[in-house]
Motif scaffolding. Structure first.
Motif, PDB file in Angstrom:
ATOM      1  N   LEU A   7      23.326  31.881  41.468  1.00 40.00           N
ATOM      2  CA  LEU A   7      24.104  31.079  42.812  1.00 40.00           C
ATOM      3  C   LEU A   7      23.023  30.277  43.356  1.00 40.00           C
ATOM      4  CD1 LEU A   7      25.334  34.512  44.537  1.00 40.00           C
ATOM      5  CD2 LEU A   7      26.574  32.545  43.415  1.00 40.00           C
ATOM      6  N   TRP A   8      22.023  30.397  43.155  1.00 40.47           N
ATOM      7  CA  TRP A   8      20.907  29.522  43.814  1.00 40.47           C
ATOM      8  C   TRP A   8      21.110  28.255  42.954  1.00 40.47           C
ATOM      9  CZ3 TRP A   8      17.980  28.731  47.718  1.00 40.47           C
ATOM     10  CH2 TRP A   8      17.106  27.743  47.920  1.00 40.47           C
ATOM     11  N   ARG A   9      20.839  28.288  41.505  1.00 41.86           N
ATOM     12  CA  ARG A   9      20.796  27.007  40.786  1.00 41.86           C
ATOM     13  C   ARG A   9      21.964  26.065  40.853  1.00 41.86           C
ATOM     14  NH1 ARG A   9      16.330  26.759  38.113  1.00 41.86           N
ATOM     15  NH2 ARG A   9      15.343  28.691  37.462  1.00 41.86           N
ATOM     16  N   ALA A  10      23.089  27.063  41.092  1.00 38.37           N
ATOM     17  CA  ALA A  10      24.501  26.004  41.333  1.00 38.37           C
ATOM     18  C   ALA A  10      24.492  25.424  42.780  1.00 38.37           C
ATOM     19  CB  ALA A  10      25.729  27.238  41.220  1.00 38.37           C
ATOM     20  N   GLN A  11      24.081  26.131  43.750  1.00 38.81           N
ATOM     21  CA  GLN A  11      24.065  25.579  45.217  1.00 38.81           C
ATOM     22  C   GLN A  11      22.994  24.630  45.444  1.00 38.81           C
ATOM     23  OE1 GLN A  11      24.924  28.658  48.238  1.00 38.81           O
ATOM     24  NE2 GLN A  11      25.638  30.137  46.579  1.00 38.81           N
ATOM     25  N   PHE A  12      21.893  25.051  44.798  1.00 37.75           N
ATOM     26  CA  PHE A  12      20.500  24.012  45.123  1.00 37.75           C
ATOM     27  C   PHE A  12      19.867  23.427  43.770  1.00 37.75           C
ATOM     28  CE2 PHE A  12      21.267  27.409  48.360  1.00 37.75           C
ATOM     29  CZ  PHE A  12      21.142  26.701  49.233  1.00 37.75           C
ATOM     30  N   PRO A  13      20.770  22.622  42.985  1.00 41.56           N
ATOM     31  CA  PRO A  13      20.133  22.118  41.683  1.00 41.56           C
ATOM     32  C   PRO A  13      19.105  21.483  41.747  1.00 41.56           C
ATOM     33  CG  PRO A  13      22.248  20.946  42.415  1.00 41.56           C
ATOM     34  CD  PRO A  13      22.177  21.975  43.424  1.00 41.56           C
ATOM     35  N   GLY A  14      18.725  20.911  42.916  1.00 39.98           N
ATOM     36  CA  GLY A  14      17.536  19.831  42.927  1.00 39.98           C
ATOM     37  C   GLY A  14      16.279  20.649  43.423  1.00 39.98           C
ATOM     38  N   CYS A  15      16.539  21.958  43.585  1.00 47.14           N
ATOM     39  CA  CYS A  15      15.456  22.938  44.452  1.00 47.14           C
ATOM     40  C   CYS A  15      15.196  24.123  43.320  1.00 47.14           C
ATOM     41  CB  CYS A  15      15.970  23.376  45.838  1.00 47.14           C
ATOM     42  SG  CYS A  15      14.703  24.010  46.909  1.00 47.14           S
ATOM     43  N   SER A  16      14.123  24.013  42.760  1.00 48.64           N
ATOM     44  CA  SER A  16      13.618  25.256  41.791  1.00 48.64           C
ATOM     45  C   SER A  16      12.986  26.185  42.524  1.00 48.64           C
ATOM     46  CB  SER A  16      12.424  24.496  40.680  1.00 48.64           C
ATOM     47  OG  SER A  16      13.126  23.630  39.920  1.00 48.64           O
ATOM     48  N   PRO A  17      13.395  27.360  42.141  1.00 51.62           N
ATOM     49  CA  PRO A  17      12.718  28.596  42.826  1.00 51.62           C
ATOM     50  C   PRO A  17      11.519  28.722  42.489  1.00 51.62           C
ATOM     51  CG  PRO A  17      14.204  29.366  41.063  1.00 51.62           C
ATOM     52  CD  PRO A  17      14.471  27.753  41.260  1.00 51.62           C
ATOM     53  N   VAL A  18      10.471  29.535  43.119  1.00 56.14           N
ATOM     54  CA  VAL A  18       8.950  29.699  42.719  1.00 56.14           C
ATOM     55  C   VAL A  18       9.423  31.046  41.617  1.00 56.14           C
ATOM     56  CG1 VAL A  18       7.884  29.348  44.701  1.00 56.14           C
ATOM     57  CG2 VAL A  18       8.853  31.543  44.571  1.00 56.14           C
ATOM     58  N   PRO A  19       8.345  31.240  40.759  1.00 56.85           N
ATOM     59  CA  PRO A  19       8.325  31.977  39.664  1.00 56.85           C
ATOM     60  C   PRO A  19       8.403  33.674  39.835  1.00 56.85           C
ATOM     61  CG  PRO A  19       6.285  30.900  39.595  1.00 56.85           C
ATOM     62  CD  PRO A  19       6.943  30.293  40.594  1.00 56.85           C
ATOM     63  N   SER A  20       8.021  33.823  40.843  1.00 56.23           N
ATOM     64  CA  SER A  20       7.715  35.334  41.178  1.00 56.23           C
ATOM     65  C   SER A  20       7.673  35.872  42.433  1.00 56.23           C
ATOM     66  CB  SER A  20       6.221  35.570  40.547  1.00 56.23           C
ATOM     67  OG  SER A  20       5.281  35.265  41.240  1.00 56.23           O
ATOM     68  N   ILE A  21       7.596  37.079  42.799  1.00 48.76           N
ATOM     69  CA  ILE A  21       7.540  37.701  44.181  1.00 48.76           C
ATOM     70  C   ILE A  21       6.531  37.410  44.823  1.00 48.76           C
ATOM     71  CG2 ILE A  21       7.661  39.716  45.651  1.00 48.76           C
ATOM     72  CD1 ILE A  21       9.355  41.089  43.398  1.00 48.76           C
ATOM     73  N   ALA A  22       5.248  37.314  43.883  1.00 54.76           N
ATOM     74  CA  ALA A  22       3.830  37.084  44.499  1.00 54.76           C
ATOM     75  C   ALA A  22       3.782  35.670  44.950  1.00 54.76           C
ATOM     76  CB  ALA A  22       2.835  37.067  43.290  1.00 54.76           C
ATOM     77  N   ALA A  23       4.470  34.705  44.186  1.00 58.14           N
ATOM     78  CA  ALA A  23       4.477  33.376  44.671  1.00 58.14           C
ATOM     79  C   ALA A  23       5.212  33.024  45.970  1.00 58.14           C
ATOM     80  CB  ALA A  23       4.908  32.436  43.417  1.00 58.14           C
ATOM     81  N   ALA A  24       6.204  33.828  45.989  1.00 60.95           N
ATOM     82  CA  ALA A  24       7.122  33.632  47.160  1.00 60.95           C
ATOM     83  C   ALA A  24       6.454  34.431  48.458  1.00 60.95           C
ATOM     84  CB  ALA A  24       8.505  34.356  47.022  1.00 60.95           C
TER      85      ALA A  24
END
Length: 284
Positions: free
Chosen positions: A45-62
């Motif tokens: 869902l995230w990649r479809a709605q926010f294609p130019g905004c990459s998520p962070v790689p882990s809970i720790a990073a968040a």
């Protein structure tokens, strides 16, 4: 509502329900300090709605440097629970989003470990009432369900010659039989739909759950002429052509009500009752 939270804000989501609610708030937000960790249906869902905004790689990073955690409360993963555990240890203010109306307490338990957030956000008065009964001393806030509003708006008016949209979901039980419950519910609907005033000539579109394997219903659809796979990009688009919306306990039935469609739970008589508290949902 998320614009007023102390930042940076960590967002952790796995299951689709709460992710849809949170992502609608994010889309309307002006924040630029969100640290988003997603997996499973929420990642798609995230990649479809926010294609130019990459998520962070882990809970720790968040959670690194975060002042607030906003998390979902799904079943399919420990990810959101683990984020709340870490946030509690670090003194990070934790808010959990409840997207449904059932099994609230177990959502915060894993392997005998219970970790409640500091506050709960819910999307309607039914959820607020249940949460107050379950967690009397906790801060519980009813927030606008922007996702629900957006999807109902996208659906548009009810078509006069509309079809049936069947919104599938894993039943996670066979109710004492050899067939998964979701297939029993499908068969029950197909055998009894004329009692709902739905003619045999009315088309049926089956929309799989986000957690379903892509080919899960291929064999069932092939065995039922007149049934097709729904490929709409959003629930609002899928609802556009529907006059009736049928499911088990799906949140999509609530969206259908909001969009003026006839919403029907087709759980068979030997299954548990529909858990949705909305009086206007019909029971087959």
């Amino acid at each position: 509502m998320i614009d007023d939270l102390p930042g940076p804000v960590a967002v952790v989501a796995h299951d689709a329900g709460a992710a849809n609610m949170m992502f609608a708030w994010i889309a309307a937000s002006a924040r630029n300090d969100l640290q988003v960790a997603v997996a499973g249906p929420a990642e798609s869902l995230w990649r479809a709605q926010f294609p130019g905004c990459s998520p962070v790689p882990s809970i720790a990073a968040a959670l690194e440097g975060a002042a607030t955690l906003l998390s979902g409360t799904g079943w399919a993963s420990d990810m959101e629970h683990d984020a709340r555990v870490i946030a509690a240890r670090r003194g990070i203010h934790s808010i959990a989003v409840l997207d449904h109306w059932v099994n609230y307490a177990p959502r915060f338990e894993r392997n005998g470990e219970r970790q409640l957030p500091d506050a709960l956000w819910v999307g309607d008065e039914y959820a607020a009432a249940i949460a107050r009964r379950e967690f009397g001393g906790m801060t519980i806030s009813q927030q606008p369900n922007s996702y629900l509003e957006n999807q109902a708006r996208e659906a548009g008016p009810v078509p006069r010659e509309g079809d049936v949209l069947f919104v599938a979901e894993p039943a996670r039980s066979s109710w004492g039989y050899d067939t998964p419950g979701e297939f029993q519910a499908l068969d029950h609907f197909m055998a009894n739909r004329t009692s709902l005033g739905i003619g045999q000539n009315v088309g049926v579109r089956l929309r799989p759950h986000p957690s379903d394997e892509p080919d899960k219903y291929d064999g069932w659809i092939a065995a039922h002429p007149g049934v097709t796979l729904d490929r709409a990009a959003s629930m609002g688009e899928a609802l556009g052509k529907a006059r009736w919306v049928v499911g088990l306990n799906s949140f999509a039935l609530v969206i259908a009500l909001k969009a003026g469609r006839t919403a029907i739970s087709c759980l068979p008589p030997w299954a548990p009752d529909c858990v949705l508290p909305h009086d206007d949902i019909r029971r087959l």
